[in-house]
Design a protein around this motif. Structure first.
Motif, mmCIF file in Angstrom:
data_model
loop_
_atom_site.group_PDB
_atom_site.id
_atom_site.type_symbol
_atom_site.label_atom_id
_atom_site.label_comp_id
_atom_site.label_asym_id
_atom_site.label_seq_id
_atom_site.Cartn_x
_atom_site.Cartn_y
_atom_site.Cartn_z
ATOM 1 N N ASP A 137 3.387 -19.898 -3.111
ATOM 2 C CA ASP A 137 4.178 -18.566 -3.259
ATOM 3 C C ASP A 137 3.099 -17.573 -3.951
ATOM 4 O O ASP A 137 3.564 -16.451 -4.240
ATOM 5 C CB ASP A 137 5.327 -19.128 -4.071
ATOM 6 N N GLY A 138 1.690 -17.838 -4.169
ATOM 7 C CA GLY A 138 1.039 -17.101 -4.975
ATOM 8 C C GLY A 138 0.227 -16.067 -4.139
ATOM 9 O O GLY A 138 0.013 -15.044 -4.387
ATOM 10 N N PRO A 139 -0.356 -16.713 -3.034
ATOM 11 C CA PRO A 139 -1.583 -16.051 -2.311
ATOM 12 C C PRO A 139 -0.829 -14.828 -1.671
ATOM 13 O O PRO A 139 -0.035 -14.924 -0.830
ATOM 14 C CB PRO A 139 -2.118 -17.043 -1.281
ATOM 15 N N GLN A 140 -1.607 -13.608 -1.665
ATOM 16 C CA GLN A 140 -1.251 -12.560 -0.918
ATOM 17 C C GLN A 140 -1.144 -12.690 0.628
ATOM 18 O O GLN A 140 -0.531 -12.121 1.167
ATOM 19 C CB GLN A 140 -2.114 -11.258 -1.501
ATOM 20 N N VAL A 141 -1.826 -13.456 1.022
ATOM 21 C CA VAL A 141 -2.135 -13.679 2.629
ATOM 22 C C VAL A 141 -0.790 -14.420 3.050
ATOM 23 O O VAL A 141 -0.254 -14.421 4.253
ATOM 24 C CB VAL A 141 -3.422 -14.425 2.905
ATOM 25 N N THR A 142 0.188 -15.320 2.146
ATOM 26 C CA THR A 142 1.147 -15.966 2.538
ATOM 27 C C THR A 142 2.285 -15.370 3.310
ATOM 28 O O THR A 142 2.714 -15.897 4.320
ATOM 29 C CB THR A 142 1.891 -16.825 1.340
ATOM 30 N N PRO A 143 2.724 -14.284 2.926
ATOM 31 C CA PRO A 143 3.809 -13.677 3.495
ATOM 32 C C PRO A 143 3.381 -13.439 5.077
ATOM 33 O O PRO A 143 4.210 -13.519 6.243
ATOM 34 C CB PRO A 143 4.278 -12.250 2.878
ATOM 35 N N GLU A 144 2.292 -12.822 5.498
ATOM 36 C CA GLU A 144 1.744 -12.499 6.737
ATOM 37 C C GLU A 144 1.587 -13.795 7.564
ATOM 38 O O GLU A 144 1.785 -13.788 8.591
ATOM 39 C CB GLU A 144 0.416 -11.819 6.583
ATOM 40 N N LEU A 145 0.996 -14.834 6.762
ATOM 41 C CA LEU A 145 0.632 -16.079 7.428
ATOM 42 C C LEU A 145 2.035 -16.554 7.817
ATOM 43 O O LEU A 145 2.146 -16.993 9.136
ATOM 44 C CB LEU A 145 0.198 -16.873 6.653
ATOM 45 N N LEU A 146 3.124 -16.414 6.978
ATOM 46 C CA LEU A 146 4.461 -17.137 7.317
ATOM 47 C C LEU A 146 5.029 -16.343 8.452
ATOM 48 O O LEU A 146 5.630 -17.131 9.415
ATOM 49 C CB LEU A 146 5.317 -16.868 6.129
ATOM 50 N N GLY A 147 4.856 -15.086 8.571
ATOM 51 C CA GLY A 147 5.283 -14.361 9.854
ATOM 52 C C GLY A 147 4.585 -14.922 10.893
ATOM 53 O O GLY A 147 5.450 -14.855 12.098
ATOM 54 N N ALA A 148 3.298 -15.013 11.027
ATOM 55 C CA ALA A 148 2.547 -15.598 12.233
ATOM 56 C C ALA A 148 3.172 -17.049 12.402
ATOM 57 O O ALA A 148 3.225 -17.353 13.606
ATOM 58 C CB ALA A 148 1.154 -15.300 11.932
ATOM 59 N N LEU A 149 3.367 -17.745 11.515
ATOM 60 C CA LEU A 149 3.829 -19.199 11.784
ATOM 61 C C LEU A 149 5.195 -19.090 12.456
ATOM 62 O O LEU A 149 5.227 -20.125 13.194
ATOM 63 C CB LEU A 149 3.658 -19.908 10.613
ATOM 64 N N GLN A 182 16.239 -23.700 0.908
ATOM 65 C CA GLN A 182 16.374 -24.929 0.040
ATOM 66 C C GLN A 182 15.292 -24.803 -1.120
ATOM 67 O O GLN A 182 14.176 -24.568 -0.823
ATOM 68 C CB GLN A 182 16.139 -25.937 0.981
ATOM 69 N N ILE A 183 15.679 -24.789 -2.201
ATOM 70 C CA ILE A 183 14.684 -24.691 -3.545
ATOM 71 C C ILE A 183 14.746 -25.847 -4.247
ATOM 72 O O ILE A 183 15.707 -26.564 -4.435
ATOM 73 C CB ILE A 183 15.272 -23.420 -4.265
ATOM 74 N N GLU A 184 13.508 -26.308 -4.262
ATOM 75 C CA GLU A 184 13.499 -27.921 -4.836
ATOM 76 C C GLU A 184 12.152 -27.545 -5.820
ATOM 77 O O GLU A 184 11.440 -26.530 -5.899
ATOM 78 C CB GLU A 184 12.972 -29.011 -3.577
ATOM 79 N N ALA A 185 12.041 -28.772 -6.536
ATOM 80 C CA ALA A 185 10.920 -28.864 -7.780
ATOM 81 C C ALA A 185 9.501 -29.150 -7.126
ATOM 82 O O ALA A 185 9.273 -29.986 -6.228
ATOM 83 C CB ALA A 185 11.496 -29.720 -8.594
ATOM 84 N N HIS A 186 8.564 -28.411 -7.864
ATOM 85 C CA HIS A 186 7.196 -28.565 -7.813
ATOM 86 C C HIS A 186 6.784 -28.827 -9.090
ATOM 87 O O HIS A 186 5.229 -29.065 -9.332
ATOM 88 C CB HIS A 186 6.566 -27.272 -7.182
ATOM 89 N N GLY A 241 14.084 -13.232 -7.618
ATOM 90 C CA GLY A 241 13.605 -13.728 -6.461
ATOM 91 C C GLY A 241 14.189 -15.162 -6.379
ATOM 92 O O GLY A 241 14.687 -15.528 -5.241
ATOM 93 N N LEU A 242 14.407 -16.101 -7.239
ATOM 94 C CA LEU A 242 15.011 -17.352 -7.285
ATOM 95 C C LEU A 242 16.519 -17.212 -6.639
ATOM 96 O O LEU A 242 16.924 -18.086 -5.843
ATOM 97 C CB LEU A 242 14.907 -17.982 -8.555
ATOM 98 N N THR A 272 7.346 -24.003 -9.269
ATOM 99 C CA THR A 272 7.245 -24.628 -10.823
ATOM 100 C C THR A 272 7.922 -23.918 -11.955
ATOM 101 O O THR A 272 8.358 -22.598 -11.403
ATOM 102 C CB THR A 272 5.819 -24.411 -11.092
ATOM 103 N N GLU A 273 8.282 -24.528 -12.958
ATOM 104 C CA GLU A 273 8.962 -23.577 -13.942
ATOM 105 C C GLU A 273 8.577 -22.326 -14.402
ATOM 106 O O GLU A 273 9.372 -21.374 -14.447
ATOM 107 C CB GLU A 273 9.102 -24.602 -15.027
ATOM 108 N N PRO A 274 7.110 -22.069 -14.540
ATOM 109 C CA PRO A 274 6.405 -20.691 -15.035
ATOM 110 C C PRO A 274 7.210 -19.850 -13.712
ATOM 111 O O PRO A 274 7.355 -18.692 -13.904
ATOM 112 C CB PRO A 274 5.196 -20.967 -15.127
ATOM 113 N N ALA A 275 6.884 -20.182 -12.489
ATOM 114 C CA ALA A 275 7.291 -19.305 -11.302
ATOM 115 C C ALA A 275 8.903 -18.983 -11.313
ATOM 116 O O ALA A 275 9.167 -17.733 -11.079
ATOM 117 C CB ALA A 275 7.060 -19.611 -10.057
ATOM 118 N N CYS A 276 9.767 -19.804 -11.748
ATOM 119 C CA CYS A 276 11.239 -19.572 -11.738
ATOM 120 C C CYS A 276 11.600 -18.543 -12.852
ATOM 121 O O CYS A 276 12.259 -17.622 -12.861
ATOM 122 C CB CYS A 276 11.864 -20.770 -12.034
#
Length: 166
Positions: free
Chosen positions: A117-129, A22-26, A12-13, A2-6
């Motif tokens: 890109d907001g939840p704290q669990v996402t990086p750990e989840l991504l690693g497990a995935l 690949q960075i695309e729009a939300h 980071g972007l 989203t624009e605010p995240a960018c």
């Protein structure tokens, strides 16, 4: 993104882009299309984190939500709608291991996994995935590496029920 995240994370972007992601729009706002006026929806879809980038731009509507204008506006602004078929549920309070097990149970070759890109669990989840995908002999790719295909209304409703109901 989203624009605010960018705007909040320009470094980071740049890092994500430099690493080959690949960075695309939300969209400009994280609001369902039915909660936008037509001119807001136009601005939502037309915005892109890299406006100077060549080629088709993808747009993932917040919540996957569409109005009657979403697809015509996307066409007129040169966007392609990108959706997902597996919801990671990283926005819930579940631990990463449980989320990974649920997500991996629904993955098939060619699946598109929705992560946030907001939840704290996402990086750990991504690693497990990523580990789980490798164990299954699957390789993560960008959306540009997948062949796009249309889904019908019946499949769309089934995906929506699967994402939020089961």
């Amino acid at each position: 993104m989203t624009e605010p995240a960018c705007r909040a994370h320009p470094g980071g972007l740049r890092d994500l882009h430099a690493a080959g992601h690949q960075i695309e729009a939300h969209g400009r706002w994280h609001r369902h299309a039915l909660r936008l006026t037509p001119w807001q929806e136009w601005a939502q879809i037309a915005w892109h984190p890299h406006p100077d980038r060549r080629g088709p731009h993808l747009y993932r509507p917040p919540y996957g939500g569409h109005s009657l204008l979403t697809r015509p506006i996307a066409h007129l602004t040169g966007r392609q709608i990108a959706l997902w078929d597996v919801e990671s549920r990283d926005w819930t309070a579940q631990p990463a291991a449980a989320l990974a097990a649920h997500t991996l149970a629904h993955i098939r070759p060619g699946s598109v996994i929705l992560l946030h890109d907001g939840p704290q669990v996402t990086p750990e989840l991504l690693g497990a995935l990523l580990t789980g995908l490798r164990e299954r002999g699957l390789t993560p790719v960008t959306l540009n590496d997948l062949r796009p295909h249309r889904i019908g209304l019946r499949e769309g409703w089934a995906r929506l029920r699967g994402s939020y109901g089961g």
